[in-house]
Write a protein that holds these residues in place. Structure first.
Motif, mmCIF file in Angstrom:
data_model
loop_
_atom_site.group_PDB
_atom_site.id
_atom_site.type_symbol
_atom_site.label_atom_id
_atom_site.label_comp_id
_atom_site.label_asym_id
_atom_site.label_seq_id
_atom_site.Cartn_x
_atom_site.Cartn_y
_atom_site.Cartn_z
ATOM 1 N N ILE A 138 7.494 42.299 13.960
ATOM 2 C CA ILE A 138 6.192 42.884 13.640
ATOM 3 C C ILE A 138 6.254 44.401 13.623
ATOM 4 C CG2 ILE A 138 3.872 43.283 14.605
ATOM 5 C CD1 ILE A 138 3.664 40.350 15.203
ATOM 6 N N TYR A 139 6.964 45.000 14.565
ATOM 7 C CA TYR A 139 7.033 46.459 14.601
ATOM 8 C C TYR A 139 7.554 47.008 13.278
ATOM 9 C CZ TYR A 139 8.387 51.201 15.803
ATOM 10 O OH TYR A 139 8.535 52.563 15.794
ATOM 11 N N ASN A 140 8.648 46.453 12.792
ATOM 12 C CA ASN A 140 9.233 46.937 11.528
ATOM 13 C C ASN A 140 8.372 46.554 10.335
ATOM 14 O OD1 ASN A 140 11.500 48.204 12.655
ATOM 15 N ND2 ASN A 140 12.575 46.250 12.843
ATOM 16 N N THR A 141 7.690 45.416 10.408
ATOM 17 C CA THR A 141 6.807 45.004 9.306
ATOM 18 C C THR A 141 5.668 46.002 9.127
ATOM 19 O OG1 THR A 141 7.317 42.666 9.688
ATOM 20 C CG2 THR A 141 5.305 43.152 8.463
ATOM 21 N N LEU A 142 5.158 46.558 10.236
ATOM 22 C CA LEU A 142 4.087 47.546 10.137
ATOM 23 C C LEU A 142 4.499 48.721 9.258
ATOM 24 C CD1 LEU A 142 2.871 47.646 13.868
ATOM 25 C CD2 LEU A 142 1.678 46.623 11.924
ATOM 26 N N GLY A 143 5.726 49.146 9.356
ATOM 27 C CA GLY A 143 6.195 50.257 8.541
ATOM 28 C C GLY A 143 6.347 49.905 7.084
ATOM 29 N N VAL A 144 6.635 48.645 6.803
ATOM 30 C CA VAL A 144 6.864 48.205 5.425
ATOM 31 C C VAL A 144 5.552 48.031 4.661
ATOM 32 C CG1 VAL A 144 7.757 46.296 4.010
ATOM 33 C CG2 VAL A 144 9.049 47.079 6.007
ATOM 34 N N VAL A 145 4.461 47.632 5.339
ATOM 35 C CA VAL A 145 3.235 47.218 4.641
ATOM 36 C C VAL A 145 2.151 48.289 4.615
ATOM 37 C CG1 VAL A 145 3.667 44.792 5.138
ATOM 38 C CG2 VAL A 145 2.257 46.139 6.722
ATOM 39 N N GLY A 146 2.497 49.531 4.923
ATOM 40 C CA GLY A 146 1.510 50.603 4.821
ATOM 41 C C GLY A 146 0.675 50.786 6.060
ATOM 42 N N ALA A 147 1.215 50.411 7.204
ATOM 43 C CA ALA A 147 0.502 50.596 8.481
ATOM 44 C C ALA A 147 1.364 51.420 9.427
ATOM 45 C CB ALA A 147 0.155 49.246 9.088
ATOM 46 N N SER A 148 1.949 52.492 8.888
ATOM 47 C CA SER A 148 2.873 53.306 9.690
ATOM 48 C C SER A 148 2.149 54.037 10.816
ATOM 49 C CB SER A 148 3.621 54.297 8.793
ATOM 50 O OG SER A 148 2.709 55.104 8.070
ATOM 51 N N THR A 149 0.862 54.365 10.642
ATOM 52 C CA THR A 149 0.117 55.003 11.733
ATOM 53 C C THR A 149 -0.051 54.031 12.894
ATOM 54 O OG1 THR A 149 -1.081 56.377 10.137
ATOM 55 C CG2 THR A 149 -1.996 56.225 12.349
ATOM 56 N N THR A 150 -0.360 52.782 12.598
ATOM 57 C CA THR A 150 -0.420 51.764 13.650
ATOM 58 C C THR A 150 0.937 51.640 14.330
ATOM 59 O OG1 THR A 150 -2.146 50.527 12.478
ATOM 60 C CG2 THR A 150 -0.899 49.332 14.135
ATOM 61 N N GLN A 151 1.981 51.662 13.541
ATOM 62 C CA GLN A 151 3.335 51.600 14.103
ATOM 63 C C GLN A 151 3.580 52.760 15.067
ATOM 64 O OE1 GLN A 151 6.688 52.577 11.518
ATOM 65 N NE2 GLN A 151 7.670 50.631 12.084
ATOM 66 N N MET A 152 3.166 53.961 14.661
ATOM 67 C CA MET A 152 3.345 55.141 15.518
ATOM 68 C C MET A 152 2.589 54.977 16.837
ATOM 69 S SD MET A 152 2.072 59.033 14.780
ATOM 70 C CE MET A 152 0.343 58.518 14.919
ATOM 71 N N TYR A 153 1.335 54.452 16.747
ATOM 72 C CA TYR A 153 0.534 54.301 17.959
ATOM 73 C C TYR A 153 1.076 53.204 18.866
ATOM 74 C CZ TYR A 153 -2.997 57.575 16.311
ATOM 75 O OH TYR A 153 -3.643 58.711 15.912
ATOM 76 N N THR A 154 1.755 52.202 18.307
ATOM 77 C CA THR A 154 2.382 51.198 19.185
ATOM 78 C C THR A 154 3.507 51.832 20.000
ATOM 79 O OG1 THR A 154 3.958 50.455 17.479
ATOM 80 C CG2 THR A 154 1.848 49.297 17.608
ATOM 81 N N ASP A 155 4.181 52.808 19.397
ATOM 82 C CA ASP A 155 5.194 53.559 20.158
ATOM 83 C C ASP A 155 4.521 54.336 21.292
ATOM 84 O OD1 ASP A 155 7.844 53.137 19.195
ATOM 85 O OD2 ASP A 155 7.313 54.168 17.340
ATOM 86 N N ARG A 156 3.449 55.044 20.956
ATOM 87 C CA ARG A 156 2.793 55.891 21.944
ATOM 88 C C ARG A 156 2.198 55.061 23.077
ATOM 89 N NH1 ARG A 156 -1.162 60.601 19.873
ATOM 90 N NH2 ARG A 156 0.788 61.049 18.763
ATOM 91 N N ALA A 157 1.695 53.875 22.761
ATOM 92 C CA ALA A 157 1.069 53.014 23.781
ATOM 93 C C ALA A 157 2.076 52.126 24.493
ATOM 94 C CB ALA A 157 -0.004 52.146 23.132
ATOM 95 N N LYS A 158 3.358 52.317 24.159
ATOM 96 C CA LYS A 158 4.426 51.507 24.758
ATOM 97 C C LYS A 158 4.235 50.010 24.483
ATOM 98 C CE LYS A 158 5.170 54.945 28.410
ATOM 99 N NZ LYS A 158 5.856 55.795 27.436
ATOM 100 N N LEU A 159 3.792 49.732 23.251
ATOM 101 C CA LEU A 159 3.613 48.346 22.817
ATOM 102 C C LEU A 159 4.803 47.865 21.992
ATOM 103 C CD1 LEU A 159 1.628 45.898 22.626
ATOM 104 C CD2 LEU A 159 0.639 46.991 20.606
ATOM 105 N N ARG A 160 5.661 48.794 21.609
ATOM 106 C CA ARG A 160 6.756 48.456 20.684
ATOM 107 C C ARG A 160 7.631 47.334 21.211
ATOM 108 N NH1 ARG A 160 11.074 52.642 17.825
ATOM 109 N NH2 ARG A 160 12.485 51.031 16.999
ATOM 110 N N GLU A 161 7.998 47.432 22.461
ATOM 111 C CA GLU A 161 8.902 46.416 23.016
ATOM 112 C C GLU A 161 8.298 45.019 22.903
ATOM 113 O OE1 GLU A 161 11.129 45.323 27.262
ATOM 114 O OE2 GLU A 161 10.121 47.264 26.986
ATOM 115 N N GLU A 162 7.005 44.930 23.127
ATOM 116 C CA GLU A 162 6.335 43.625 23.063
ATOM 117 C C GLU A 162 6.361 43.049 21.655
ATOM 118 O OE1 GLU A 162 2.045 41.603 24.372
ATOM 119 O OE2 GLU A 162 2.369 43.761 24.583
#
Length: 545
Positions: A101-125
């Motif tokens: 899902i993390y990488n899919t966010l970058g592919v489908v035009g939701a890169s800002t959401t992807q960035m915020y998952t990094d900031r919120a430490k949600l990426r690992e999940e």
């Protein structure tokens, strides 16, 4: 011949794919695929509103009208969900690589959401094991958030941001087919539910945010890109109204009519909530009358409530929708503005509750069933008749609680200006019948008594329904106590008035011998029905010859 076969083939394909579609969204997606297939494999035709970035999968009606919310559209072509282009090849022949899902966010035009998952430490999940549904705000959705709200989310050691992102997630994989109308699912933020609506036009919303790129599959779930950031919903619609300072009059009216319990129960309501400003625009006398009449007030409130829930994004054209009061409102849109009965009176949209949605309006909607006879007339194409009724001193009858029926001639029925005289006053008095009627209940030969004591007869023809010489020209308007029939002619109240009218007439005048030749019982019967009406029947042939 080949063209005919091609058209037939396309039509058959449309029918077969629509029949095979598993949901309204799938139906419009398949239609878009068919419209885009000449551009290559896995290409979808989209309609984009000119001057905006808003795009829609298209259905047949939109395809030919080339309009959404009254605005012209252009056809664009892009890869259908799950596919991508290959340089040098036609269409979109390659399936998107299946990644987490993390990488899919970058592919489908939701890169800002992807960035915020990094900031919120949600990426690992969302990179790890599991099966999630992520309603991911687009980059434009984040950019549209007010600065103060965004700042509040990204501060506070990122806890608020993590909570907000978890509210956009469900701990299971949900495809668009499983997002059924009226369903809700527990989010990953304290099990607060997200609310799904899957409309017949193919639009799918979550908390009134439109899914603009549904069904982006990932190895550990699925991503649906949405057009706004959503917030948790915990209050019912009555609570939302109860705490809003701009809805004080509405709140009082709801309590007075006993609608509180209904608006606290489970449901899928759409409420067009008139603000205090909307109530203040109504003449004080009218407002006091309605607020003091429980029946009229309840009808008025129910006229502002739809039986089904409609987020603003579900509306792409004017559509009649039934209210709790029993009549319909036309809910439409004009660009970004939502409209009611063609008027852009909605000031705030999509205030979501657990049992419905509220749209604020700055103009009160008064149904016919809450109006006096005079108010019915003032809102119709009978201005000349209305003026004459008032000038004839009939206002007490038109504003009271008598069961009456007004026969209101269209403006065109009056030739030139009309000055009030004793004869005109009598004429207008004979345009009000002493009972409340429905045109559906009238029958041939029925007699109706007017306020002036005149007896009028009903004539039923194959294609028209007439009262004496005047035929009904519009649907009934049924008010609180009285009804109004719009008629195409002024009733002829007698031969004297007829002969005093301007214009050339041809009169076939029966002689005394003609009357004497009638059998006495038949002549007596005619005389009992008033000789003026008998002569009026003869006057039907008095047009210019």
């Amino acid at each position: 011949m080949k063209a005919c076969v091609l058209v037939l083939g396309l039509g058959l394909a449309l029918v077969l794919t629509v029949c095979a579609a598993r949901s309204p969204y799938q139906a419009v997606l398949q239609h878009s695929r068919i419209r885009g297939r000449l551009q290559g494999p896995n290409v979808c035709a989209m309609q984009q509103i000119k001057g905006t970035d808003k795009k829609y999968f298209t259905n047949c009606k939109q395809w030919y009208h080339r309009k959404i919310c009254g605005k012209p559209t252009v056809i664009t072509y892009e890869c259908c969900p799950g596919y991508e282009k290959i340089p040098g090849e036609k269409g979109c022949p390659a399936a998107l690589p299946l990644v987490n899902i993390y990488n899919t966010l970058g592919v489908v035009g939701a890169s800002t959401t992807q960035m915020y998952t990094d900031r919120a430490k949600l990426r690992e999940e969302i990179e790890g094991p599991g099966s999630f549904t992520f309603f991911a705000p687009s980059n434009e959705a984040w950019a549209a958030l007010p600065t103060e709200i965004l700042d509040a989310l990204v501060s506070n050691v990122n806890i608020e941001l993590l909570n907000a992102l978890h509210y956009h997630m469900v701990n299971r994989r949900l495809t668009s087919e499983e997002l059924r109308h009226g369903s809700s699912f527990a989010s990953m933020y304290q099990d607060f539910h997200v609310h799904i609506h899957h409309y017949s036009n193919g639009i799918v919303t979550v908390n009134c945010a439109r899914l603009i790129k549904p069904d982006q599959h990932a190895t550990n779930g699925i991503v649906h890109v949405v057009d706004r950031v959503i917030t948790a919903v915990s209050n019912n619609v009555h609570t939302l109204i109860d705490v809003d300072e701009d809805l004080e009059t509405l709140r009082t009216a709801i309590a007075a009519t006993g609608l509180t319990a209904m608006l606290e129960e489970e449901g899928q309501y759409t409420i067009f909530a008139p603000t205090d400003e909307a109530f203040e625009k109504i003449p004080q006398e009218t407002l006091n009358r309605i607020l003091g009449d429980p029946v009229a007030l309840k009808d008025l409130l129910n006229y502002h409530i739809l039986k089904h829930m409609h987020c603003a994004e579900s509306i792409v054209s004017g559509t009649p929708m039934e209210t709790l009061q029993g009549t319909v409102l036309e809910v439409g849109c004009d660009g970004d503005q939502m409209t009611l009965n063609g008027k852009a009176i909605i000031t705030k949209k999509d205030q979501l509750g657990t049992n419905g949605v509220i749209h604020y309006i700055n103009e009160l909607l008064i149904p016919d069933s809450a109006k006096t006879l005079l108010e019915l007339a003032e809102g119709s194409a009978v201005a000349t008749a209305t003026k004459l009724f008032v000038e004839a001193g009939l206002s007490p009858h038109l504003t009271g609680s008598e069961p009456l029926t007004m026969l209101a001639p269209l403006n065109d029925a009056f030739k030139g200006s009309v000055t009030m005289t004793p004869g005109i006053k009598k004429l207008m008095t004979n345009h009000i019948v002493k009972e409340q009627l429905s045109s559906k209940a009238l029958y041939h030969g029925q007699e109706l008594e007017t306020l002036g004591g005149l007896k009028l007869r009903v004539f039923v023809y194959r294609n028209s329904l007439c009262i004496e010489n005047a035929c009904i020209a519009a649907h009934d308007k049924t008010g609180r106590y009285a009804s109004m029939f719009t008629v195409d002619k002024v009733l002829t109240a007698g031969i004297t008035e007829l002969l005093n009218q301007q214009g050339a007439l041809t009169f076939f005048a029966p002689t005394n011998d003609a009357f004497n030749a009638l059998p006495r019982p038949e002549l007596n019967k005619l005389l009992q029905q008033r000789s003026c009406l008998f002569i009026r029947t003869l006057s039907y042939v008095t047009s210019d010859l």
